[in-house]
Enzyme design. Structure first.
Site, PDB file in Angstrom:
ATOM      1  N   ASP A   1      12.200   1.602   9.517  1.00  0.00           N
ATOM      2  CA  ASP A   1      12.025   1.181   8.131  1.00  0.00           C
ATOM      3  C   ASP A   1      13.090   1.864   7.299  1.00  0.00           C
ATOM      4  O   ASP A   1      13.460   3.012   7.577  1.00  0.00           O
ATOM      5  CB  ASP A   1      10.635   1.561   7.619  1.00  0.00           C
TER       6      ASP A   1
ATOM      7  N   ASP B   1       9.475  -6.983   7.652  1.00  0.00           N
ATOM      8  CA  ASP B   1       8.303  -6.885   6.773  1.00  0.00           C
ATOM      9  C   ASP B   1       8.450  -7.835   5.589  1.00  0.00           C
ATOM     10  O   ASP B   1       7.487  -8.492   5.180  1.00  0.00           O
ATOM     11  CB  ASP B   1       8.137  -5.456   6.250  1.00  0.00           C
TER      12      ASP B   1
END
Length: 170
Positions: free
Chosen positions: A124, A146
């Protein structure tokens, strides 16, 4: 090339492009940004590129559960769900609904690839200031996969609530 073949080819190119962009961005962050460090920030710290790893799911939930349970809940189950979402996308005739399902599918595949090949967790790196909304100074760090899932879900809800219902009510 028949119309159906062209349609499937376009779907394939769309999916591969999204997954490639997601994986390339994660590769570059993993290679060039030290884990835990901020690479750079924009707009008075509103947007940052920061390298973190997520061993859980949404907002790192489930990070502390046993490894074998993670394999079932974070790998096997998502794969079955992704197969179902892909099947739905091929059956769907509405362009908005199809694109939304393909976004969800592509994002899911991007994160499943990380779970399969990055034992240290999903990469991330997108970090946004949230100004105390919902009690959060910063939104949980996320990645392009995401984003695909969230955008796909929003698009599908728009389709379901505004387009599909309008057609059904006629």
């Amino acid at each position: 090339m028949s119309a159906k073949s062209k349609q499937y080819f376009n779907i394939f190119v769309f999916i591969i492009s999204l997954i490639f962009f997601d994986q390339l961005s994660k590769y570059l962050v993993a290679k060039y940004v030290k884990l835990g460090s901020i690479y750079f920030s924009f707009f008075d710290d509103f947007f940052r590129i920061i390298h973190v790893r997520n061993t859980g799911i949404l907002f790192s939930m489930g990070s502390n559960i046993h490894y074998s349970l993670k394999k079932i809940f974070f790998l096997a189950m998502p794969i079955f769900i992704l197969i179902f979402v892909f099947y739905l996308s091929l059956k769907e005739r509405n362009c908005i609904a199809r694109i939304s399902l393909l976004l969800i599918f592509s994002g899911g595949v991007g994160n499943v690839i990380d779970r399969l090949f990055r034992p240290s967790g999903v990469v991330d790196f997108l970090d946004l200031k949230f100004y105390g909304i919902f009690g959060l100074d910063r939104w949980p760090t996320f990645n392009f996969a995401d984003s695909y899932v969230v955008i796909g879900m929003i698009l599908f809800l728009v389709y379901d609530f505004f387009i599909k219902r309008k057609v059904l009510n006629k």
